[in-house]
Write a protein that holds these residues in place. Structure first.
Motif, short mmCIF file in Angstrom:
data_model
loop_
_atom_site.label_atom_id
_atom_site.label_comp_id
_atom_site.label_asym_id
_atom_site.label_seq_id
_atom_site.Cartn_x
_atom_site.Cartn_y
_atom_site.Cartn_z
N PHE A 69 0.76 -1.22 -0.16
CA PHE A 69 0.19 0.23 0.00
C PHE A 69 0.77 1.44 -0.08
O PHE A 69 2.31 1.93 0.96
CB PHE A 69 -0.50 0.04 1.23
CG PHE A 69 -1.12 1.22 1.26
CD1 PHE A 69 -2.13 1.81 0.86
CD2 PHE A 69 -0.81 2.39 2.81
CE1 PHE A 69 -3.58 2.26 0.76
CE2 PHE A 69 -1.60 3.17 2.50
CZ PHE A 69 -2.78 4.30 1.72
N SER A 70 0.33 1.70 -0.87
CA SER A 70 1.31 3.30 -1.00
C SER A 70 0.20 4.45 -1.44
O SER A 70 -1.04 4.46 -2.17
CB SER A 70 2.59 3.68 -2.55
OG SER A 70 3.02 5.06 -2.76
N ASP A 80 6.82 7.53 -4.07
CA ASP A 80 6.92 5.91 -4.86
C ASP A 80 8.52 5.88 -4.41
O ASP A 80 8.98 6.14 -3.39
CB ASP A 80 8.14 7.01 -5.54
CG ASP A 80 7.17 7.41 -7.14
OD1 ASP A 80 6.55 6.61 -7.37
OD2 ASP A 80 8.04 7.98 -7.80
N GLU A 81 7.82 4.05 -3.53
CA GLU A 81 9.06 3.15 -2.65
C GLU A 81 9.02 2.63 -3.22
O GLU A 81 8.56 1.96 -4.35
CB GLU A 81 7.94 3.03 -1.23
CG GLU A 81 6.37 2.82 -1.37
CD GLU A 81 6.01 2.48 -0.04
OE1 GLU A 81 5.44 1.90 -0.68
OE2 GLU A 81 5.56 3.44 0.52
N ILE A 131 16.48 10.02 -3.26
CA ILE A 131 15.74 9.95 -2.61
C ILE A 131 15.51 11.04 -1.64
O ILE A 131 16.43 11.10 -0.68
CB ILE A 131 16.38 8.80 -2.08
CG1 ILE A 131 16.60 6.87 -3.82
CG2 ILE A 131 15.69 8.36 -1.19
CD1 ILE A 131 15.11 7.36 -4.61
N LYS A 132 14.52 10.35 -0.43
CA LYS A 132 13.89 11.45 0.07
C LYS A 132 14.28 10.45 1.25
O LYS A 132 15.37 11.74 2.80
CB LYS A 132 12.82 11.90 0.22
CG LYS A 132 11.94 12.95 1.47
CD LYS A 132 12.71 14.05 0.76
CE LYS A 132 11.94 15.48 1.74
NZ LYS A 132 12.15 16.63 1.81
N HIS A 133 14.28 9.53 2.20
CA HIS A 133 13.94 8.24 3.76
C HIS A 133 14.74 7.15 2.61
O HIS A 133 14.47 6.48 1.79
CB HIS A 133 12.65 8.76 3.34
CG HIS A 133 12.34 10.05 3.93
ND1 HIS A 133 12.99 10.44 5.08
CD2 HIS A 133 11.31 10.78 3.58
CE1 HIS A 133 12.01 12.05 5.03
NE2 HIS A 133 11.02 12.27 4.38
N LEU A 134 15.41 6.96 3.50
CA LEU A 134 15.61 5.18 3.21
C LEU A 134 15.31 4.86 4.71
O LEU A 134 15.85 5.06 6.28
CB LEU A 134 16.97 5.00 3.66
CG LEU A 134 17.81 6.04 2.66
CD1 LEU A 134 19.67 5.52 2.54
CD2 LEU A 134 17.54 5.48 1.47
N TYR A 135 15.00 3.65 4.94
CA TYR A 135 14.29 2.85 6.33
C TYR A 135 14.70 1.68 5.91
O TYR A 135 14.62 0.51 5.00
CB TYR A 135 12.79 2.76 5.70
CG TYR A 135 11.89 4.11 5.93
CD1 TYR A 135 11.86 4.92 7.22
CD2 TYR A 135 11.04 4.49 4.95
CE1 TYR A 135 11.16 5.61 7.76
CE2 TYR A 135 10.97 5.67 4.77
CZ TYR A 135 11.20 6.42 6.54
OH TYR A 135 10.51 8.10 6.11
N LEU A 136 15.49 1.22 6.79
CA LEU A 136 15.41 -0.09 7.10
C LEU A 136 14.63 -1.28 7.58
O LEU A 136 14.09 -1.38 8.70
CB LEU A 136 17.21 -0.25 8.07
CG LEU A 136 17.56 -2.05 8.75
CD1 LEU A 136 18.16 -2.06 7.04
CD2 LEU A 136 18.04 -1.86 10.00
N THR A 161 10.82 8.60 -1.95
CA THR A 161 10.62 9.93 -1.99
C THR A 161 9.53 10.19 -2.60
O THR A 161 8.23 9.28 -3.17
CB THR A 161 11.35 10.09 -3.28
OG1 THR A 161 11.96 11.26 -4.13
CG2 THR A 161 10.63 9.62 -4.82
N TRP A 162 8.78 11.45 -3.33
CA TRP A 162 7.36 11.49 -3.21
C TRP A 162 7.23 13.28 -4.05
O TRP A 162 8.31 14.02 -4.30
CB TRP A 162 6.13 12.14 -2.05
CG TRP A 162 6.56 12.39 -1.54
CD1 TRP A 162 6.57 14.19 -1.15
CD2 TRP A 162 7.17 12.77 0.24
NE1 TRP A 162 7.23 14.46 -0.01
CE2 TRP A 162 8.43 13.73 0.54
CE3 TRP A 162 7.78 11.45 0.36
CZ2 TRP A 162 8.61 13.93 1.63
CZ3 TRP A 162 9.19 11.24 2.11
CH2 TRP A 162 8.83 12.92 2.47
#
Length: 168
Positions: A69-70, A80-81, A131-136, A161-162
């Motif tokens: 889900f986005s 965008d993920e 890229i706005k964020h990175l999530y482990l 990013t979005w």
């Protein structure tokens, strides 16, 4: 197309390349031999190990085909993920057991640290923030098949990013 809040001066440029290539180039650009414990010159970035691989260490980024889900809020907010696997291989003479002090563990720890440290700043390559964020998300060792001297581990993470239109 630019990502970020329109007109706020914090626009992100459109992603110029495949997310796999983007993260690989980012990782190569910031690799620190001293902190990671493994010299960058001994790592083959971007390929899976095969009979022609001469380096002892291999790191390959792969996008996971994932339709999670986005949120997409009617042309005002488009996220965008990219869900990614970071594969790390280490060639070792010990076929069926993991030996103490393996560099694969050091590289996994280092890459997880890079992802966490750049969680809010994202990925900047050549002065552009793509890229706005990175999530482990997680990861761990992959059971190795019989008769191989390659040890394998995977790190799972998300790049986000979005595009936000604040003009209306």
């Amino acid at each position: 197309m630019s990502y970020g809040v329109s007109g706020s001066g914090s626009l992100l440029p459109d992603i110029p390349d495949d997310p796999e290539v983007l993260f690989t180039n980012f990782l190569m650009a910031i690799w620190d031999d001293t902190v990671s414990g493994v010299p960058k010159a001994e790592i083959n970035f971007g390929y899976e190990p095969d009979i022609n691989t001469t380096e002892r260490y291999v790191i390959k980024i792969e996008e996971i085909d994932n339709e999670d889900f986005s949120p997409d809020l009617a042309d005002r907010y488009t996220q965008d993920e990219f869900y990614m696997n970071c594969h790390i291989w280490e060639r070792d003479a010990s076929i069926h057991s993991t030996t103490a002090g393996m560099a694969r563990w050091k590289m996994r720890r280092y890459i997880k640290r890079v992802i966490k440290q750049n969680c809010r700043t994202g990925i900047v390559v050549g002065g552009n923030r793509y890229i706005k964020h990175l999530y482990l998300i997680g990861g761990g060792n992959v059971p190795e098949p019989e008769q191989t001297d390659w040890h394998h581990t995977v790190i799972v993470f998300k790049m986000v990013t979005w595009l936000v239109d604040a003009s209306t």
